[in-house]
Scaffold this motif. Structure first.
Motif, PDB file in Angstrom:
ATOM      1  N   THR A   1      18.752  56.208 -34.603  1.00 33.13           N
ATOM      2  CA  THR A   1      18.647  57.577 -34.525  1.00 33.13           C
ATOM      3  C   THR A   1      17.728  57.807 -33.165  1.00 33.13           C
ATOM      4  O   THR A   1      16.669  57.268 -33.036  1.00 33.13           O
ATOM      5  CB  THR A   1      17.984  58.249 -35.653  1.00 33.13           C
ATOM      6  OG1 THR A   1      18.565  58.210 -36.851  1.00 33.13           O
ATOM      7  CG2 THR A   1      17.879  59.878 -35.108  1.00 33.13           C
ATOM      8  N   LYS A   2      18.427  58.532 -32.262  1.00 33.45           N
ATOM      9  CA  LYS A   2      17.682  58.905 -31.075  1.00 33.45           C
ATOM     10  C   LYS A   2      16.606  59.736 -31.276  1.00 33.45           C
ATOM     11  O   LYS A   2      16.333  60.589 -32.076  1.00 33.45           O
ATOM     12  CB  LYS A   2      18.678  59.601 -29.908  1.00 33.45           C
ATOM     13  CG  LYS A   2      19.674  58.639 -29.475  1.00 33.45           C
ATOM     14  CD  LYS A   2      20.829  59.434 -28.588  1.00 33.45           C
ATOM     15  CE  LYS A   2      21.697  58.515 -28.048  1.00 33.45           C
ATOM     16  NZ  LYS A   2      22.664  59.474 -27.234  1.00 33.45           N
ATOM     17  N   GLU A   3      15.454  59.734 -30.143  1.00 36.40           N
ATOM     18  CA  GLU A   3      14.283  60.432 -30.439  1.00 36.40           C
ATOM     19  C   GLU A   3      14.772  62.060 -30.354  1.00 36.40           C
ATOM     20  O   GLU A   3      15.405  62.598 -29.445  1.00 36.40           O
ATOM     21  CB  GLU A   3      13.270  60.218 -29.105  1.00 36.40           C
ATOM     22  CG  GLU A   3      11.935  60.751 -29.024  1.00 36.40           C
ATOM     23  CD  GLU A   3      11.019  60.147 -30.508  1.00 36.40           C
ATOM     24  OE1 GLU A   3      10.207  60.782 -30.896  1.00 36.40           O
ATOM     25  OE2 GLU A   3      11.527  58.895 -30.615  1.00 36.40           O
TER      26      GLU A   3
ATOM     27  N   GLY B   1      14.908  69.727 -37.824  1.00 35.85           N
ATOM     28  CA  GLY B   1      16.418  69.278 -37.984  1.00 35.85           C
ATOM     29  C   GLY B   1      16.918  67.961 -38.366  1.00 35.85           C
ATOM     30  O   GLY B   1      15.942  67.178 -38.848  1.00 35.85           O
ATOM     31  N   LEU B   2      18.108  67.706 -38.424  1.00 34.34           N
ATOM     32  CA  LEU B   2      18.730  66.294 -39.087  1.00 34.34           C
ATOM     33  C   LEU B   2      18.279  65.034 -38.167  1.00 34.34           C
ATOM     34  O   LEU B   2      17.857  64.148 -38.845  1.00 34.34           O
ATOM     35  CB  LEU B   2      20.113  66.421 -39.074  1.00 34.34           C
ATOM     36  CG  LEU B   2      20.787  65.140 -39.679  1.00 34.34           C
ATOM     37  CD1 LEU B   2      20.522  64.974 -41.027  1.00 34.34           C
ATOM     38  CD2 LEU B   2      22.362  65.306 -39.368  1.00 34.34           C
ATOM     39  N   ARG B   3      18.015  65.301 -36.801  1.00 31.51           N
ATOM     40  CA  ARG B   3      17.709  64.039 -36.386  1.00 31.51           C
ATOM     41  C   ARG B   3      16.127  63.610 -36.568  1.00 31.51           C
ATOM     42  O   ARG B   3      16.147  62.418 -36.747  1.00 31.51           O
ATOM     43  CB  ARG B   3      18.008  64.049 -34.939  1.00 31.51           C
ATOM     44  CG  ARG B   3      17.693  62.856 -33.980  1.00 31.51           C
ATOM     45  CD  ARG B   3      17.882  63.197 -32.417  1.00 31.51           C
ATOM     46  NE  ARG B   3      19.493  63.493 -32.128  1.00 31.51           N
ATOM     47  CZ  ARG B   3      19.825  63.773 -30.992  1.00 31.51           C
ATOM     48  NH1 ARG B   3      18.833  63.697 -30.044  1.00 31.51           N
ATOM     49  NH2 ARG B   3      20.981  63.997 -30.784  1.00 31.51           N
ATOM     50  N   TYR B   4      15.522  64.781 -36.563  1.00 27.20           N
ATOM     51  CA  TYR B   4      13.909  64.351 -36.723  1.00 27.20           C
ATOM     52  C   TYR B   4      13.761  63.988 -38.190  1.00 27.20           C
ATOM     53  O   TYR B   4      13.174  62.963 -38.553  1.00 27.20           O
ATOM     54  CB  TYR B   4      13.151  65.794 -36.692  1.00 27.20           C
ATOM     55  CG  TYR B   4      11.828  65.589 -37.071  1.00 27.20           C
ATOM     56  CD1 TYR B   4      10.852  65.007 -36.011  1.00 27.20           C
ATOM     57  CD2 TYR B   4      11.329  65.942 -38.388  1.00 27.20           C
ATOM     58  CE1 TYR B   4       9.606  64.921 -36.268  1.00 27.20           C
ATOM     59  CE2 TYR B   4       9.928  65.713 -38.790  1.00 27.20           C
ATOM     60  CZ  TYR B   4       9.081  65.285 -37.513  1.00 27.20           C
ATOM     61  OH  TYR B   4       7.826  65.074 -37.977  1.00 27.20           O
ATOM     62  N   TRP B   5      14.756  64.368 -39.039  1.00 25.86           N
ATOM     63  CA  TRP B   5      14.638  64.145 -40.625  1.00 25.86           C
ATOM     64  C   TRP B   5      15.146  62.610 -40.917  1.00 25.86           C
ATOM     65  O   TRP B   5      14.390  61.925 -41.557  1.00 25.86           O
ATOM     66  CB  TRP B   5      15.606  65.052 -41.463  1.00 25.86           C
ATOM     67  CG  TRP B   5      15.300  64.690 -43.112  1.00 25.86           C
ATOM     68  CD1 TRP B   5      14.391  65.024 -43.658  1.00 25.86           C
ATOM     69  CD2 TRP B   5      16.144  63.785 -43.706  1.00 25.86           C
ATOM     70  NE1 TRP B   5      14.733  64.462 -45.230  1.00 25.86           N
ATOM     71  CE2 TRP B   5      15.892  63.496 -45.115  1.00 25.86           C
ATOM     72  CE3 TRP B   5      17.417  63.051 -43.321  1.00 25.86           C
ATOM     73  CZ2 TRP B   5      16.360  62.935 -46.183  1.00 25.86           C
ATOM     74  CZ3 TRP B   5      17.944  62.290 -44.307  1.00 25.86           C
ATOM     75  CH2 TRP B   5      17.721  62.292 -45.697  1.00 25.86           C
ATOM     76  N   LEU B   6      16.065  62.266 -40.056  1.00 27.90           N
ATOM     77  CA  LEU B   6      16.494  60.837 -40.525  1.00 27.90           C
ATOM     78  C   LEU B   6      15.699  59.821 -39.718  1.00 27.90           C
ATOM     79  O   LEU B   6      15.316  58.735 -40.205  1.00 27.90           O
ATOM     80  CB  LEU B   6      17.878  60.734 -39.394  1.00 27.90           C
ATOM     81  CG  LEU B   6      19.146  61.059 -40.194  1.00 27.90           C
ATOM     82  CD1 LEU B   6      20.258  61.159 -39.148  1.00 27.90           C
ATOM     83  CD2 LEU B   6      19.263  60.287 -41.433  1.00 27.90           C
ATOM     84  N   LYS B   7      14.988  60.167 -38.692  1.00 31.33           N
ATOM     85  CA  LYS B   7      14.065  59.230 -37.904  1.00 31.33           C
ATOM     86  C   LYS B   7      12.861  59.141 -38.566  1.00 31.33           C
ATOM     87  O   LYS B   7      12.038  58.081 -38.703  1.00 31.33           O
ATOM     88  CB  LYS B   7      13.965  59.468 -36.453  1.00 31.33           C
ATOM     89  CG  LYS B   7      13.247  58.403 -35.580  1.00 31.33           C
ATOM     90  CD  LYS B   7      13.517  58.646 -34.100  1.00 31.33           C
ATOM     91  CE  LYS B   7      13.002  57.560 -33.462  1.00 31.33           C
ATOM     92  NZ  LYS B   7      13.885  56.348 -33.466  1.00 31.33           N
TER      93      LYS B   7
END
Length: 777
Positions: free
Chosen positions: A86-88, A94-100
């Motif tokens: 997952t990119k920074e 959001g989804l990206r923050y949750w995944l990472k």
């Protein structure tokens, strides 16, 4: 049955390759010189220890080491992979923050491991377990950017307890300590163990607290270890009072006055409107059985506190009675906050006053609930409940509850001849916090015994079929011996079921079908019921147990007195309605095993039987057993399975209308549960069981009778589930499929060879989605 093993082999091979790829792909994200830490290994070099002792010590040492490696599931590290790929995120949401950062895990590197610190932990822990000469070393093993640390421990000989002394002196507290020594946890011949020593200090403190030493503390006890007076690898323990123990801790206190403030409001107190004078002589209240009650508005009858409190004037302070009193006040259900304070009133004679400061809950509440639901029988619907609660109905902490409800269920999909259901009703309950009986019931439990009186009515309409009116009433008692054991006895439990309307369609359906006829017969069911529950599930243990047994005796005494015997043509009526006579027993046993903090195994076994006799040929439909659905055998729709090998598909005109019921029930469930992320849990489960009839004289449901072949008529289902645990709500989604169908031909009941996930028709007929609230067991 033919199983294509080559196909399964391909699946396993593909799964193994996928695991290898994902596992290796995590290391490609590492920087030059970094190594992924995969965990620690502990080896013990000692020939005198048994294999079990070595395994136990290794496991305990490993649990104490830090840091823990990245979590894994079936050899994979999905959380680490999610972090890496997952990119920074640009924002902290959001989804990206949750995944990472929520689901994902930052890599644990070898450089994060303080090996010297861990070595010290191993040595210190070993010494605390009696290995006073323990030595440890470590080594690092690395390969393909992965590394683990191997710690090697040479514990030496373990020291055993050679003798335990409790020195004597003339003080009162020393006499009390020596009076407790017979139940010491420190036993000659046992290994030295610091945790046992701590537990011994706590045991002495508990004993002294129950003998009036309110201000005593476990730290006032010292346990000295002397290894010079015995032979090699033995130690003598000396248990005594510390020299610097405060004088106040050595004094025994008695109760002077007991004071209750039952209407304390913290908000008003902060505003200066209401204060508590910590001087019993200045109180403005009244005395009841040596209890001072400060209740200007007289909201509560004083006998409520007389029953709940275990302290009386002149009693020696006792921690057990202290906790019992607090727990009973809380379990009355009428107080939001319960606080207790002791104020020294006579320091010379070691007396203090006991103050109970109680903040009431809102005495009345009105709540409107609306919910939607669906079940595995293709029904969807809604329910509305209006609930009113009064928590101090007669000023004695009696709880009165009244509810009105309405609900409807509409069948979506499924057979064209399905019928919808409408229900409406009312229930009332009065719960009195004592046993109302002509005899005296003494309970030393922390839980308040209750007398429960219930009245209820329900109107049920199955649209174009029939309408039923159900009236119910009960009177009984509920009490707990302790946190594990609970009893509920209903001296009388009455249900009266009367049909209000039968449509021509239903009349035509039930012609020549006695089973359907019994559904709308007038039924009068009364008699005592008793249930006993034993549970350790609330305790912080690796293995916990739950058992609930139920006994239902309907019409037994009445049938005996009247000489009722339906088989001899001597059926008795009450108000023109034959009363039911039967014995019903049901047992629910559950066992839970925790592998780790995030994984566990839950199992359940249910066995029940209902036997009609005397005034009844059959068990009333509402008291029979049912299986299938979200809390039972999940691969079969609710109440559609059984009895025995009976095939419900033969009911061409009625299969969607009526539940399948039986007189015997056997069910076994097993479920492996794992936590993936905070609120997200997964499960793999298998369910088995069925219901059967004891008698089927007219062969109404062929194959439904219980026989020696019952095991061959057992249904089996399995599946996977997701559980969203939000603490106040657990949403459960279980997808199940049948593995064994009891109404298929004998040699064709296992369905492994019929599984075809690629077929839409197979998925539609065999994959059952159960949506429910809470765990199934």
């Amino acid at each position: 049955m033919k199983i294509n093993f080559s196909t399964y082999y391909k699946y396993f091979l593909a799964s193994g390759m996928t695991a290898a790829v994902v596992s290796c792909s995590n290391t490609k994200f590492l920087k030059e010189g970094q190594m992924l830490y995969t965990g620690a290994e502990v080896k013990i070099e000692n020939d005198s220890l048994s294999k079990k002792e070595k395994n136990d010590l290794e496991s305990a040492l490993k649990d104490n080491l830090t840091p823990k490696p990245n979590s894994s599931f079936l050899g994979l590290r999905p959380k680490l992979y999610a972090y890496n790929v997952t990119k920074e995120p640009k924002k902290q949401k959001g989804l990206r923050y949750w995944l990472k950062y929520k689901f994902g895990e930052e890599p644990v590197l070898l450089g994060d491991v303080d090996k010297e610190f861990n070595k010290d932990i191993i040595v210190n822990y070993s010494e605390n377990k009696g290995y006073f000469n323990a030595r440890a070393k470590y080594d690092t093993v690395s390969k393909n950017k992965k590394a683990k640390v191997i710690y090697t421990l040479n514990p030496g000989g373990r020291y055993l307890i050679s003798n335990v002394k409790f020195p004597a002196d003339s003080s009162e507290i020393n006499k009390e300590i020596r009076a407790l020594k017979d139940k010491t946890l420190l036993k000659t011949g046992n290994p030295f163990d610091l945790e046992v020593i701590k537990a011994e200090r706590q045991r002495i403190d508990d004993g002294l607290k129950n003998r009036g030493f309110y201000y005593f503390n476990p730290d006032n006890i010292i346990v000295q270890a002397d290894s010079t007076v015995s032979k090699k690898h033995e130690v003598e323990l000396i248990v005594k009072l510390k020299d610097k123990t405060p004088d106040l801790a050595k004094d025994q206190f008695t109760i002077d006055k007991v004071v209750v403030f039952p209407n304390y409001n913290l908000r008003d107190a902060k505003r200066g409107k209401y204060s508590i004078p910590m001087n019993a002589d200045s109180l403005k209240g009244y005395e009841y059985n040596n209890i001072y009650v400060v209740d200007p508005d007289k909201k509560f009858k004083p006998r409520v506190f007389d029953r709940a409190l275990y302290f009386e004037k002149g009693d020696l302070y006792n921690r057990k009675n202290h906790n019992l009193s607090l727990n009973r006040l809380i379990n009355l259900g009428v107080f939001k906050f319960v606080k207790n304070e002791f104020v020294v009133s006579d320091s010379l004679n070691h007396k203090f006053d006991a103050y109970y400061i109680l903040t009431p809950r809102e005495l009345q509440s009105l709540r409107l609930e609306a919910l939607g639901r669906t079940n595995s029988a293709n029904y969807a619907g809604s329910e509305v409940n209006l609930n009113w609660t009064q928590r101090n109905f007669f000023r004695g902490a009696e709880q009165f509850k009244a509810s009105l409800y309405g609900a409807f269920d509409v069948q979506i999909g499924g057979p064209a001849d399905a019928e919808n259901i409408f229900r409406a009703g009312a229930n009332t309950q009065l719960s009195i916090p004592r046993i109302v009986a002509p005899f005296r019931f003494n309970s030393s439990s922390a839980f308040v015994p209750r007398t429960n009186i219930q009245l209820g009515y329900e109107f049920q309409n199955r649209t174009t079929l029939y309408t039923l009116n159900t009236f119910s009433a009960s009177f009984g008692y509920q009490w707990k011996e302790n946190i594990r054991k609970e009893h509920e006895l209903k001296l009388i439990d009455v249900t009266y079921i009367a049909p209000a309307n039968e449509t021509p369609k239903f009349i035509a359906l039930k012609e020549g079908n006695p089973y359907l006829t019994r559904i709308t017969e007038r039924q009068l069911i009364f008699g005592p019921t008793y249930s006993y529950t034993y549970s350790t599930t609330m305790l912080p243990q690796r293995n916990t147990f739950y058992y609930k047994g139920m006994l239902d005796l309907a019409g037994n005494l009445t049938g005996l007195i009247s000489g009722a015997n339906v088989r001899d043509g001597n059926q008795k009526n009450i108000f023109g309605v034959p009363f039911s006579q039967y014995v019903k027993v049901e047992n629910d046993v559950r066992f839970y095993h925790k592998f780790t903090e995030k994984t566990s195994l839950a199992t359940r076994f249910i066995a029940g039987v209902a036997i009609p006799y005397g005034n009844s040929n059959f068990i009333p439909f509402s008291r029979q057993f049912f299986v299938g659905g979200s809390n039972s055998i999940r691969a079969f729709r609710a109440r559609t399975l059984g009895p025995g090998s009976y095939d419900p598909r033969t009911e061409t005109n009625t299969r969607a209308l009526f539940d399948q019921a039986g007189d015997v029930k056997l069910e076994l469930n097993a479920e492996y549960r794992a936590n993936l992320y905070k609120f997200l849990n997964v499960a793999a489960f298998i369910d088995a069981g069925n219901i059967w009839l004891l008698e089927d004289p007219q062969n109404e449901r062929p194959g439904g009778k219980f026989s020696k072949n019952f095991l061959s008529e057992t249904a089996v289902g399995a599946g996977l589930g997701l559980r969203l645990d939000f603490s106040i709500l657990i949403l459960r989604l279980d997808l199940a499929m049948p593995l064994r169908v009891p109404y298929y031909e004998k040699g064709d009941r296992w369905t492994f060879d019929k599984i075809n996930f690629g077929s839409g028709a197979w998925r539609r007929d065999n994959l059952i989605l159960n949506i429910a609230i809470g765990y199934p067991f």
